[in-house]
Write a protein that holds these residues in place. Structure first.
Motif: not given
Length: 403
Positions: A52, A54-57, A356
């Motif tokens: 989950v 890892v999809r935040c930037h 996030c």
């Protein structure tokens, strides 16, 4: 006679060596059940956080060059904002609930640190659930657990503001509780890094009734206001005090209580308050700061952004001359099915925020329920109370082909 005896012994040895029985159906069942159980545990308690988060930037923000227009741009400051972790204490909450929630928050925080690598982390109050009444021993235990859960590398700053569950509401708060909190967490009210000013407010003390703690808190903020205003003056920056001028940047205001707003009626989004609760009026000095305290903070500090907690729900509100306030949802699954945190990229002149999300509690529960159903099916097939799905599928396929 001897040859016969030797041949007989050889035959018996061969029988002994080859007498190892193949694994039984029960052993295969246990192997299947163990494999399914371990796989689900690994996914729900470890891998799901990576999948989950890892999809935040980090949001992109334009970084200006130095003040003289020369040289490479100064990299943006990357900051994480959490709120309302509510670590359970010795009185409230079942031990299993405490163990579960703390494991979830620890995994989420450590995964976020490893994947996102922030430079500074801010927690916007209500770190503990029972700090307002906990004994010295209970407080020490809670602090020890917090420091284990939210451990971080030395190069990552961790800053915390006080909430009502940490030191009590205004009439429960006292100097002892404030000092106890500040002994653990840096009491510095003004934090400047990479040209960005952050002001950390003890919003519990913004009661406005002239109490000693409240008067001291307001005096601190007035001094910070003087320093910030002095740093913005172009012609007399050297008169700002012994420490030199602060960065000439409008501050970011961090506190536990939100600034005054009537309700959450204009808040929207999945992590906003439930529709039935949004129209409930907020009580000043309990749900939000008073109108007077809110006006003081906006006038004294002239912030460009305000971040707060306390409500456990997300909301975005514009105050005064377009000052944005973001209420950060709770970081604890005890308070929300869908916790999250805020990521911010800051420069002295600009900022961009992004949210996030963390794994949803219902997703984890559904996965466990699905795994439990799978284990039941495997067991029923083993005891022949249920036909194997593979056999059923094969028979259906054969019937389809014959027709």
């Amino acid at each position: 006679m001897d040859l016969t005896l030797g041949s007989s012994r050889h035959t018996m040895a061969v029988i002994r060596l080859g007498s190892g029985r193949p694994p039984t159906r029960r052993a295969f069942l246990l192997l299947k059940l163990t494999a399914v159980t371990l796989s689900v545990l690994l996914f729900c308690e470890f891998l799901i956080y990576y999948g989950v988060i890892v999809r935040c930037h980090w949001p992109e923000v334009e970084t200006p060059a130095d003040g003289r227009g020369r040289g490479p741009p100064e990299p943006a400051l990357r900051a994480m904002f959490l709120a309302d972790t509510h670590l359970l204490g010795a009185v409230r909450g079942h031990w299993l609930d405490k163990l579960r929630r703390e494991w979830q928050m620890e995994r989420a925080f450590q995964t976020a640190l490893w994947l996102l690598q922030p430079e500074v982390v801010f927690i916007l109050g209500d770190v503990f659930d029972e700090g307002k009444w906990s004994s010295s021993q209970a407080w020490a235990d809670d602090v020890g657990r917090f420091q284990t859960m939210f451990r971080h590398p030395a190069h990552v700053q961790l800053r915390v503001v006080a909430g009502n569950h940490d030191v009590g509401f205004h009439y429960q708060m006292n100097t002892y509780k404030i000092k106890r909190f500040e002994k653990v967490f840096n009491p510095e009210r003004l934090f400047s890094w990479k040209g960005i000013n952050f002001v950390l407010v003890n919003s519990v003390a913004m009661e406005g009734d002239g109490c000693d703690i409240c008067s001291g808190a307001e005096a601190e903020l007035l001094e910070i206001s003087r320093q910030l205003n002095c740093s913005r003056e172009e012609h007399h920056p050297g008169r700002c005090g012994d420490g030199g001028p602060l960065p000439a940047s409008a501050p970011v205001l961090l506190q536990h209580f939100p600034l005054y707003r009537r309700s959450d009626a204009h808040c929207s989004g999945e992590d906003a308050a439930p529709p039935a609760e949004r129209g409930i009026p907020f009580q000043e000095r309990y749900d939000v700061l008073s109108r007077e305290a809110s006006r003081k903070l906006l006038w004294w500090l002239r912030p460009r952004l305000v971040l707060s907690g306390h409500t456990h729900h997300a909301c975005e509100v514009l105050h005064g001359a377009g000052v944005l306030e973001v209420s950060v949802p709770s970081f604890s699954w005890r308070n929300r099915n869908d916790p999250s945190f805020i990521m911010g990229s800051f420069t002295p002149t600009d900022y961009v925020l992004a949210k996030c999300p963390l794994p949803r509690e219902d997703t984890v529960l559904t996965t466990y329920c699905g795994a439990a159903g799978c284990l039941v099916v495997l067991t029923l097939v083993h005891v022949r109370l249920l036909a194997s799905p593979l056999h059923v599928g094969w028979n259906l396929l054969r019937k389809f082909k014959t027709t």
